[in-house]
Design a protein around this motif. Structure first.
Motif, mmCIF file in Angstrom:
data_model
loop_
_atom_site.group_PDB
_atom_site.id
_atom_site.type_symbol
_atom_site.label_atom_id
_atom_site.label_comp_id
_atom_site.label_asym_id
_atom_site.label_seq_id
_atom_site.Cartn_x
_atom_site.Cartn_y
_atom_site.Cartn_z
ATOM 1 N N ASP A 329 0.822 -1.213 0.000
ATOM 2 C CA ASP A 329 0.000 0.000 0.000
ATOM 3 C C ASP A 329 0.854 1.262 0.000
ATOM 4 O OD1 ASP A 329 0.950 -0.534 2.533
ATOM 5 O OD2 ASP A 329 -0.970 -0.256 3.563
ATOM 6 N N MET A 330 1.981 1.203 0.720
ATOM 7 C CA MET A 330 2.878 2.362 0.735
ATOM 8 C C MET A 330 3.545 2.549 -0.630
ATOM 9 S SD MET A 330 3.001 3.778 3.861
ATOM 10 C CE MET A 330 3.252 3.523 5.616
ATOM 11 N N ARG A 331 3.966 1.418 -1.223
ATOM 12 C CA ARG A 331 4.605 1.486 -2.537
ATOM 13 C C ARG A 331 3.624 2.024 -3.582
ATOM 14 N NH1 ARG A 331 8.889 2.760 -4.617
ATOM 15 N NH2 ARG A 331 9.978 1.455 -3.090
ATOM 16 N N ALA A 332 2.356 1.625 -3.480
ATOM 17 C CA ALA A 332 1.344 2.120 -4.415
ATOM 18 C C ALA A 332 1.163 3.629 -4.262
ATOM 19 C CB ALA A 332 0.015 1.396 -4.174
ATOM 20 N N LYS A 333 1.214 4.097 -3.026
ATOM 21 C CA LYS A 333 1.068 5.540 -2.787
ATOM 22 C C LYS A 333 2.256 6.294 -3.366
ATOM 23 C CE LYS A 333 -1.387 8.855 -0.954
ATOM 24 N NZ LYS A 333 -2.779 9.110 -1.419
ATOM 25 N N MET A 334 3.449 5.739 -3.208
ATOM 26 C CA MET A 334 4.638 6.368 -3.787
ATOM 27 C C MET A 334 4.518 6.454 -5.307
ATOM 28 S SD MET A 334 7.736 4.630 -1.605
ATOM 29 C CE MET A 334 7.426 4.105 0.082
ATOM 30 N N ASN A 335 4.064 5.380 -5.917
ATOM 31 C CA ASN A 335 3.915 5.359 -7.377
ATOM 32 C C ASN A 335 2.877 6.389 -7.817
ATOM 33 O OD1 ASN A 335 5.814 3.322 -7.593
ATOM 34 N ND2 ASN A 335 4.282 1.688 -7.597
ATOM 35 N N GLU A 336 1.780 6.481 -7.046
ATOM 36 C CA GLU A 336 0.712 7.425 -7.372
ATOM 37 C C GLU A 336 1.214 8.868 -7.331
ATOM 38 O OE1 GLU A 336 -3.104 9.318 -5.029
ATOM 39 O OE2 GLU A 336 -2.623 7.218 -4.651
ATOM 40 N N LEU A 337 2.088 9.144 -6.375
ATOM 41 C CA LEU A 337 2.581 10.505 -6.183
ATOM 42 C C LEU A 337 3.883 10.779 -6.939
ATOM 43 C CD1 LEU A 337 1.945 10.731 -2.327
ATOM 44 C CD2 LEU A 337 0.609 11.854 -4.123
ATOM 45 N N GLY A 338 4.426 9.745 -7.582
ATOM 46 C CA GLY A 338 5.679 9.912 -8.312
ATOM 47 C C GLY A 338 6.883 10.071 -7.390
ATOM 48 N N LEU A 339 6.844 9.376 -6.244
ATOM 49 C CA LEU A 339 7.919 9.469 -5.258
ATOM 50 C C LEU A 339 8.829 8.252 -5.354
ATOM 51 C CD1 LEU A 339 5.752 10.688 -2.230
ATOM 52 C CD2 LEU A 339 7.023 12.088 -3.878
ATOM 53 N N LYS A 340 10.105 8.442 -5.032
ATOM 54 C CA LYS A 340 11.096 7.379 -5.219
ATOM 55 C C LYS A 340 11.200 6.415 -4.041
ATOM 56 C CE LYS A 340 14.018 10.425 -8.032
ATOM 57 N NZ LYS A 340 15.335 11.127 -8.103
ATOM 58 N N ASN A 341 11.023 6.928 -2.815
ATOM 59 C CA ASN A 341 11.318 6.080 -1.660
ATOM 60 C C ASN A 341 10.576 6.566 -0.411
ATOM 61 O OD1 ASN A 341 12.796 8.380 -0.744
ATOM 62 N ND2 ASN A 341 14.588 7.682 -1.896
ATOM 63 N N GLN A 342 10.845 5.873 0.684
ATOM 64 C CA GLN A 342 10.195 6.188 1.951
ATOM 65 C C GLN A 342 10.478 7.618 2.389
ATOM 66 O OE1 GLN A 342 10.744 3.422 5.255
ATOM 67 N NE2 GLN A 342 11.079 5.156 6.658
ATOM 68 N N HIS A 343 11.700 8.064 2.221
ATOM 69 C CA HIS A 343 12.076 9.399 2.667
ATOM 70 C C HIS A 343 11.226 10.457 1.967
ATOM 71 C CE1 HIS A 343 14.698 12.455 4.387
ATOM 72 N NE2 HIS A 343 14.803 13.016 3.188
ATOM 73 N N GLU A 344 11.016 10.310 0.673
ATOM 74 C CA GLU A 344 10.209 11.274 -0.060
ATOM 75 C C GLU A 344 8.737 11.191 0.357
ATOM 76 O OE1 GLU A 344 10.747 11.131 -4.258
ATOM 77 O OE2 GLU A 344 12.876 11.705 -4.174
ATOM 78 N N LEU A 345 8.264 9.974 0.692
ATOM 79 C CA LEU A 345 6.889 9.822 1.160
ATOM 80 C C LEU A 345 6.707 10.493 2.522
ATOM 81 C CD1 LEU A 345 4.085 8.618 0.704
ATOM 82 C CD2 LEU A 345 4.874 6.514 1.822
ATOM 83 N N GLU A 346 7.692 10.362 3.365
ATOM 84 C CA GLU A 346 7.654 11.032 4.664
ATOM 85 C C GLU A 346 7.576 12.549 4.472
ATOM 86 O OE1 GLU A 346 10.502 11.822 8.569
ATOM 87 O OE2 GLU A 346 11.131 10.364 7.061
ATOM 88 N N GLY A 347 8.376 13.085 3.557
ATOM 89 C CA GLY A 347 8.352 14.512 3.284
ATOM 90 C C GLY A 347 6.999 14.965 2.762
ATOM 91 N N TRP A 348 6.413 14.164 1.890
ATOM 92 C CA TRP A 348 5.072 14.486 1.363
ATOM 93 C C TRP A 348 4.063 14.561 2.510
ATOM 94 C CZ3 TRP A 348 0.912 11.051 1.901
ATOM 95 C CH2 TRP A 348 -0.276 11.458 1.311
ATOM 96 N N PHE A 349 4.132 13.608 3.423
ATOM 97 C CA PHE A 349 3.185 13.584 4.533
ATOM 98 C C PHE A 349 3.415 14.777 5.471
ATOM 99 C CE2 PHE A 349 2.054 12.315 8.894
ATOM 100 C CZ PHE A 349 0.690 12.098 8.707
#
Length: 542
Positions: A329-349
């Motif tokens: 689910d996290m990987r799908a969210k990264m793909n949806e937002l065009g993010l590369k990794n966990q660090h970028e997802l954390e920044g988005w949040f």
């Protein structure tokens, strides 16, 4: 009507001023080298020979509701400390009086206090200013180890003009690792207020426990509040909504704002236990789950309302390698937002949370990791990672308002002596966080421009409670180091004086004793401390 009210206040003040001026001598004999027992050290002081005698005949003259409110608090303190009362009036021709006067030229928290033989004058432009003048007045009164009934209180004649250096003078209390309830929090508020601190940051949520009732999500307190760091199978421990409101009213009366914190997306173990469907694994929030995010948004709005504050701290620290990349689910969210990794997802949040808080008409606060994600510029950054000084410089250069809270100076769960117990998460590079180290700490680094300095809005100490499980230990770790923090946040750097501070602390120790507080006794060796204060050695010893 407003014009009539202003004229009435002026008339009352003018009459009282004429009376006071007629009673006060043109000249007074100044005391040389007098050290007034006031903490934090005021901006300007002059001590004189003689004293004012406060007794049951003393009248407090007020001309506004805010003046009357503070005067009422003062009379309650007199009753509590000396079993002495005095009357609040709107006008008086008596000599033995305390006159409160509005002065629009004084800054918001500033005050001017003049104590003469027959009367006292207090000038301010705000409720806080009157309150701080009364706090200084109480510190000038004699101190006994226990409450005693007296017929009069003699207060030395002085002139004080005073104002704070920083608008943010704070302390953080972690009630998640070990829970400290309303009575403990109120005692802390009293001590903070006495030394003119104005922000109590409550770390309400973390892995060991969720400590605030949220009616929309009852499992948070019904399940998430069970146990603590010492006993995971302990009872539920949390602040009810009613208790939160009561604590807030108590703090606000004493000019202290509560800053609530819900720490996300890391440090979310209590959320995981309460709502497993919102788990991101390894004590994190599932930021890809919109229902989980909706819950946090609801909590943020509720915290602001419960604690009557525009500030909400959303944490944002220490999201390490929690394997978000390995979750579908996290990987799908990264793909949806065009993010590369966990660090970028954390920044988005982080950016999403900061934006939500701003758009809700509130002011976000986050630990300094958020600075690296370029969150909304209305976010206040709380710098805590002492081993990352570049983050402090970066935040102030970028234009963020910053609270200074480095672990190796302002963490009061750190040991005061290497022979004693205490935490060591990040820091102790300069030795133990002793009273002297804190007091002499140069909190603004060399090389800061004026703009960078202007972006520092204050100082906040921290009491994390991994190794603080009892009230006795909490007090031992807080006092008297909190006095040093209070003085650093209020007093101008050029006026700071270690020798003077130590002299003034001798009276402060007596105030602690009068309040029944277990402060760290100075100038005793380790073996004697083991017998007298064994709580000093709880927790790891370096």
């Amino acid at each position: 009507m407003k014009r009539i009210k202003q004229l009435l206040i002026f008339s009352v003040g003018l009459t009282a001023s004429l009376i006071m001026n007629s009673c006060n001598p043109a000249t007074r004999t100044e005391k040389a080298d007098a050290v007034l027992p006031v903490i934090p050290l005021p901006d300007k002081t002059i001590a004189y020979e003689g004293s004012f005698v406060l007794d049951a005949s003393t009248q407090i003259i007020t001309s506004s509701e805010e003046q009357k409110k503070v005067a009422l608090w003062f009379t309650k303190e007199l009753q509590k400390q000396y079993d002495l009362t005095c009357q609040i009036v709107s006008s008086s021709e008596k000599e033995n009086s305390i006159l409160l006067k509005y002065d629009e030229l004084l800054d918001d928290e500033a005050y001017a206090l003049d104590i003469y033989e027959n009367n006292i004058s207090i000038k301010a432009s705000s409720e806080a200013g009157y309150f701080y003048a009364f706090q200084s007045l109480l510190q000038l009164a004699p101190v006994t180890k226990e409450k005693v009934e007296v017929s009069e209180v003699k207060i030395s004649q002085v002139s004080i003009t005073d104002k704070p250096t920083y608008q943010w003078r704070g302390l953080m209390l972690d009630i998640s690792r070990h829970f400290f309830g309303p009575s403990s929090i109120k005692q802390l508020i009293d001590q903070m207020a006495a030394q003119k601190m104005n922000r109590l940051h409550l770390h309400l949520t973390d892995d060991p426990g969720w400590r605030i009732e949220i009616k929309e999500y009852p499992k948070l307190h019904e399940i998430g509040s069970r146990g603590d760091r010492s006993n995971t199978n302990g009872p539920c421990m949390y602040l009810s909504e009613k208790e939160a409101r009561e604590i807030t009213a108590y703090a606000n009366e004493r000019q202290i704002m509560i800053i609530p914190e819900v720490d996300i997306p890391g440090h979310s173990g209590a959320i995981e236990r309460a709502y497993p469907e919102f788990s991101g694994g390894n004590n994190t929030l599932n930021v890809a789950n919109e229902e989980a995010v909706k819950m946090i948004e609801t909590v943020i709005i509720r915290l602001s309302e419960l604690f009557n504050t525009p500030y909400v701290h959303y944490g944002g620290d220490e999201v390490r390698k929690h394997n978000w990349n390995g979750r579908a689910d996290m990987r799908a969210k990264m793909n949806e937002l065009g993010l590369k990794n966990q660090h970028e997802l954390e920044g988005w949040f982080d950016r999403r949370m900061a934006n939500f808080i701003v758009e809700s008409g509130l002011k976000p606060i986050a630990w300094d990791e958020a600075c690296g994600f370029d969150v909304n510029k209305n976010t206040i950054i709380q710098w805590w990672r002492c081993r990352h000084p570049k983050v402090l410089r970066s935040a102030t250069k970028k234009g963020y308002q910053v609270i200074i809270s480095p672990a190796d100076y302002s963490y009061l769960d750190y040991p005061q002596d290497f022979k004693e117990g205490g935490a060591n998460w990040e820091g102790l590079d300069n030795g133990p966080n002793s009273l002297e180290l804190i007091y002499k700490w140069k909190h603004i680094p060399d090389g800061f421009t004026q703009n960078m300095k202007d972006n520092v809005i204050g100082i906040e100490a921290a009491l994390w409670t991994e190794f603080i499980s009892s009230q006795k230990r909490l007090e031992y770790m807080a006092y008297p180091r909190l006095s040093a923090i209070a003085e650093k946040a209020w007093t101008k750097e050029e006026n700071m004086n270690w020798e003077s501070f130590q002299q003034r602390l001798s009276e402060q120790y007596r105030r602690y004793e009068m309040a029944g507080i277990n402060y760290r006794i100075p100038d005793i060796d380790t073996e004697e401390r083991k017998n007298i204060q064994p709580e000093a050695f709880e927790g790891p010893v370096k």
